[in-house]
Design a protein around this motif. Structure first.
Motif, mmCIF file in Angstrom:
data_model
loop_
_atom_site.group_PDB
_atom_site.id
_atom_site.type_symbol
_atom_site.label_atom_id
_atom_site.label_comp_id
_atom_site.label_asym_id
_atom_site.label_seq_id
_atom_site.Cartn_x
_atom_site.Cartn_y
_atom_site.Cartn_z
ATOM 1 N N VAL A 186 -2.664 18.323 4.138
ATOM 2 C CA VAL A 186 -2.846 17.415 3.003
ATOM 3 C C VAL A 186 -4.272 16.871 3.056
ATOM 4 N N PRO A 187 -5.012 16.890 1.943
ATOM 5 C CA PRO A 187 -6.397 16.400 1.965
ATOM 6 C C PRO A 187 -6.449 14.894 2.170
ATOM 7 N N SER A 188 -7.593 14.411 2.586
ATOM 8 C CA SER A 188 -7.782 12.977 2.783
ATOM 9 C C SER A 188 -7.688 12.245 1.448
ATOM 10 N N HIS A 189 -7.540 10.918 1.530
ATOM 11 C CA HIS A 189 -7.269 10.128 0.333
ATOM 12 C C HIS A 189 -8.335 10.296 -0.747
ATOM 13 N N ASN A 190 -9.618 10.242 -0.373
ATOM 14 C CA ASN A 190 -10.654 10.306 -1.394
ATOM 15 C C ASN A 190 -10.836 11.709 -1.954
ATOM 16 N N ARG A 191 -10.104 12.714 -1.426
ATOM 17 C CA ARG A 191 -10.148 14.084 -1.951
ATOM 18 C C ARG A 191 -8.754 14.505 -2.397
ATOM 19 N N ARG A 192 -7.956 13.494 -2.818
ATOM 20 C CA ARG A 192 -6.561 13.775 -3.170
ATOM 21 C C ARG A 192 -6.424 14.599 -4.434
ATOM 22 N N GLN A 193 -7.538 14.755 -5.165
ATOM 23 C CA GLN A 193 -7.434 15.563 -6.382
ATOM 24 C C GLN A 193 -7.374 17.058 -6.054
ATOM 25 N N LEU A 194 -7.673 17.399 -4.784
ATOM 26 C CA LEU A 194 -7.632 18.801 -4.402
ATOM 27 C C LEU A 194 -6.204 19.293 -4.333
ATOM 28 N N ALA A 195 -5.976 20.540 -4.652
ATOM 29 C CA ALA A 195 -4.650 21.127 -4.527
ATOM 30 C C ALA A 195 -4.339 21.347 -3.056
ATOM 31 N N ALA A 225 -8.783 7.357 5.370
ATOM 32 C CA ALA A 225 -8.643 8.727 4.877
ATOM 33 C C ALA A 225 -7.187 9.169 4.769
ATOM 34 N N PHE A 226 -6.245 8.396 5.308
ATOM 35 C CA PHE A 226 -4.849 8.826 5.278
ATOM 36 C C PHE A 226 -4.381 8.990 3.834
ATOM 37 N N PRO A 227 -3.696 10.081 3.527
ATOM 38 C CA PRO A 227 -3.281 10.343 2.140
ATOM 39 C C PRO A 227 -2.511 9.186 1.538
ATOM 40 N N GLY A 228 -2.995 8.707 0.381
ATOM 41 C CA GLY A 228 -2.320 7.657 -0.347
ATOM 42 C C GLY A 228 -2.705 6.255 0.046
ATOM 43 N N GLN A 287 0.855 -1.185 0.000
ATOM 44 C CA GLN A 287 0.000 0.000 0.000
ATOM 45 C C GLN A 287 0.890 1.233 0.000
ATOM 46 N N PRO A 288 1.208 1.760 -1.179
ATOM 47 C CA PRO A 288 2.063 2.950 -1.203
ATOM 48 C C PRO A 288 1.374 4.135 -0.547
ATOM 49 N N GLY A 289 2.133 4.889 0.193
ATOM 50 C CA GLY A 289 1.582 6.067 0.844
ATOM 51 C C GLY A 289 1.998 7.337 0.120
ATOM 52 N N ARG A 290 1.484 8.457 0.579
ATOM 53 C CA ARG A 290 1.902 9.734 0.000
ATOM 54 C C ARG A 290 2.386 10.595 1.159
ATOM 55 N N ASP A 291 3.661 10.474 1.433
ATOM 56 C CA ASP A 291 4.235 11.141 2.593
ATOM 57 C C ASP A 291 5.016 12.391 2.223
ATOM 58 N N ASN A 292 4.825 12.916 1.038
ATOM 59 C CA ASN A 292 5.517 14.144 0.671
ATOM 60 C C ASN A 292 4.549 15.081 -0.032
ATOM 61 N N THR A 293 4.891 16.328 -0.048
ATOM 62 C CA THR A 293 3.983 17.350 -0.584
ATOM 63 C C THR A 293 4.027 17.434 -2.100
ATOM 64 N N HIS A 294 4.852 16.590 -2.739
ATOM 65 C CA HIS A 294 4.904 16.583 -4.203
ATOM 66 C C HIS A 294 3.905 15.596 -4.794
ATOM 67 N N GLY A 295 3.200 14.880 -3.946
ATOM 68 C CA GLY A 295 2.213 13.922 -4.427
ATOM 69 C C GLY A 295 2.813 12.656 -4.973
ATOM 70 N N GLU A 296 4.096 12.399 -4.720
ATOM 71 C CA GLU A 296 4.751 11.194 -5.212
ATOM 72 C C GLU A 296 4.563 10.062 -4.202
ATOM 73 N N PRO A 297 4.098 8.896 -4.656
ATOM 74 C CA PRO A 297 3.856 7.799 -3.710
ATOM 75 C C PRO A 297 5.154 7.218 -3.179
ATOM 76 N N LEU A 340 -9.566 5.306 9.691
ATOM 77 C CA LEU A 340 -8.149 4.993 9.506
ATOM 78 C C LEU A 340 -7.961 3.481 9.548
ATOM 79 N N CYS A 341 -7.156 2.941 8.631
ATOM 80 C CA CYS A 341 -6.790 1.535 8.715
ATOM 81 C C CYS A 341 -5.888 1.338 9.926
ATOM 82 N N ARG A 342 -5.681 0.093 10.316
ATOM 83 C CA ARG A 342 -4.918 -0.154 11.534
ATOM 84 C C ARG A 342 -3.485 0.381 11.431
ATOM 85 N N PHE A 343 -2.870 0.267 10.255
ATOM 86 C CA PHE A 343 -1.495 0.750 10.082
ATOM 87 C C PHE A 343 -1.411 2.256 10.304
#
Length: 477
Positions: free
Chosen positions: A465-474, A394-397, A231-241, A427-430
């Motif tokens: 950073v927006p939640s995962h399902n709203r990741r299209q937001l700037a 909801a966690f990004p990515g 499950q790749p995450g998005r832990d940076n502000t560039h949107g890179e997984p 939130l998932c358990r991780f």
């Protein structure tokens, strides 16, 4: 000087392997030498099997003091007992198998393929024991002999183009076809042989081991497959997984944990002690309140979503209801579970986010004074609204399905946080553990959706950073 040609001679390579400077070989030589060397290694392995078998036949190992050929070989060749036994057994199984021996000697088969083929061939007489000899054009025909030769030719021909696992599967398929369908099932399909052990260790962890028949094993692997994918995450502000930091074993452990939690939450489990199984944690309310207050889960935010002052801070002296009495006392520790005993207050705080709560009031000596009515902190109707808003973790990515998530209280209920949509996030358990760890923070923005604040070491400005399902937001500027 060692001579290098366009295609290096294999014999020359084997004679002085330590002198081969691989970096000097051209691409064509490298690609040609590896298959040739692999074939020669299989041939040498076959020679070793024949030599060891001759030693075994002459009992030479015992003559020089070894207890068996296997023990002599293990010591003389620096092999594990299992590897030595495999070689001795292969020589014994090949005595009456000239076709298999020839393919082994020429490098077509490796020792694992030999074991799969000879094991099946040795079982054919028992598999066909109910068949009588037949007559073809007046000549008697033994079905066992005919079937043995057909299986030998088939498996050797296929093994020339496949590895040992494929050959083992082919042999298993032939065994299933030849077996008596009315007799007892083979071991790999026998449910009666299934075993599973779950043993608490002295260190507080639970060790599991077991083995299952093919149907149960297939069901288990199927259930784990989708849930244990990275499950790749998005832990940076560039949107890179970023890649999933968990190992494959850790992902499988998380998957089996999720399956168990989902089953217990489904309410379909049989009752035990008059109620459906559920996770029970005993913890003092004052301990839990103090733990969640210290973890910083009560941060408020300004209009732009940046962290504000803590709603409760030990330094300000507020809500210090137990300042004089100290920590509450429970016989088995500050927090504990019936099966595995004491747990940390931090884990108890995380478990209490989305749980069925049965209040048990205890005095300072740990004696129960009153048992309240069991209530669910997140009612079913509110949980459905939460699922509809966050659509999973909801966690990004992340975005794991809602069925595999917890409802996290942003401002913990033990500190007065209300069970309402504006104070909850899926939130998932991780990622639930990550939020409780305190590196990331979450809050509900003016838009009514969760927003996440990364730690300083990811983004020095801590831009929401927006939640995962709203990741299209700037990202918020």
């Amino acid at each position: 000087m060692f001579e290098y040609r366009m295609i290096m001679d294999l014999v020359e390579t084997l004679t002085t392997p330590h002198r081969v400077a691989t970096w000097r070989l051209d691409d064509k030589s490298l690609l040609a030498l590896v298959p040739q060397l692999s074939t020669r290694m299989r041939q040498l392995d076959a020679l070793r099997v024949r030599l060891v078998h001759e030693i075994d036949e002459r009992c030479l190992g015992q003559k020089i003091g070894a207890s068996s050929t296997q023990s002599w070989l293990s010591e003389a060749a620096k092999l594990t007992p299992a590897a030595a036994k495999r070689i001795v057994t292969a020589g014994q199984n090949l005595r009456a198998r000239p076709d298999v021996t020839a393919s082994f000697d020429t490098g077509v088969l490796d020792i694992d393929q030999v074991r799969s083929i000879t094991t099946l061939l040795d079982q054919i007489p028992d598999l066909l024991s109910d068949l009588d000899p037949t007559s073809v054009d007046g000549d008697p025909t033994d079905p066992v002999t005919t079937c043995t030769q057909q299986c030998t030719d088939y498996l050797i021909s296929a093994a020339e183009h496949e590895h040992a696992v494929d050959t083992a599967n082919r042999a298993a398929a032939l065994k299933a076809m030849l077996g008596n369908q009315d007799g007892p099932p083979p071991d790999d399909e026998n449910e009666a042989l299934n075993e599973f052990f779950a043993s608490p260790t002295t260190g507080g962890r639970v060790r599991v081991k077991g083995h299952f028949d093919k149907v149960a094993g297939e069901q288990l692997l199927t259930a784990l497959s989708a849930l244990s994918k990275p499950q790749p995450g998005r832990d940076n502000t560039h949107g890179e997984p970023d890649p999933d930091p968990r190992t494959a074993a850790q992902r499988r452990a998380d998957a089996i944990t999720g399956i168990i939690r989902h089953y217990l939450d489904s309410g379909t489990a049989p009752t035990e002690g008059g109620e459906t199984p559920h996770l029970t944690v005993f913890v003092g309310l004052d301990d839990l309140t103090k733990a969640t207050r210290n973890s910083g889960d009560t941060n408020t935010h300004d209009s732009e979503g940046h962290p504000g002052p803590h709603a409760h801070d030990d330094s300000c002296g507020c809500d210090d209801r137990r300042a004089d009495s100290g920590r509450s006392v429970i016989r088995r520790g500050p927090a504990w579970m019936p099966w595995l005993g004491p747990i940390s207050i931090r884990l108890a705080a995380m478990l209490s986010c989305d749980a069925t709560i049965t209040p048990i009031v205890m005095d300072h000596d740990g004696n129960p004074l009153d048992v309240g009515r069991t209530t669910r902190t997140i009612p079913r109707r509110l949980r459905r609204a939460l699922d509809a808003r966050d659509c999973g973790c909801a966690f990004p990515g992340c975005g794991r399905p809602a069925a595999w998530t917890d409802g996290h209280h942003i401002h913990h209920w033990s500190n007065g946080g209300e069970t309402q949509l504006s104070n909850l996030v899926l939130l998932c358990r991780f990622h639930h553990r990550r939020i409780h760890k305190g590196d990331w923070e979450v809050y509900i923005g003016d838009d009514g959706h969760p927003w996440f604040l990364p730690p300083h070491w990811i983004d020095t400005d801590r831009k929401p950073v927006p939640s995962h399902n709203r990741r299209q937001l700037a990202f918020t500027s």
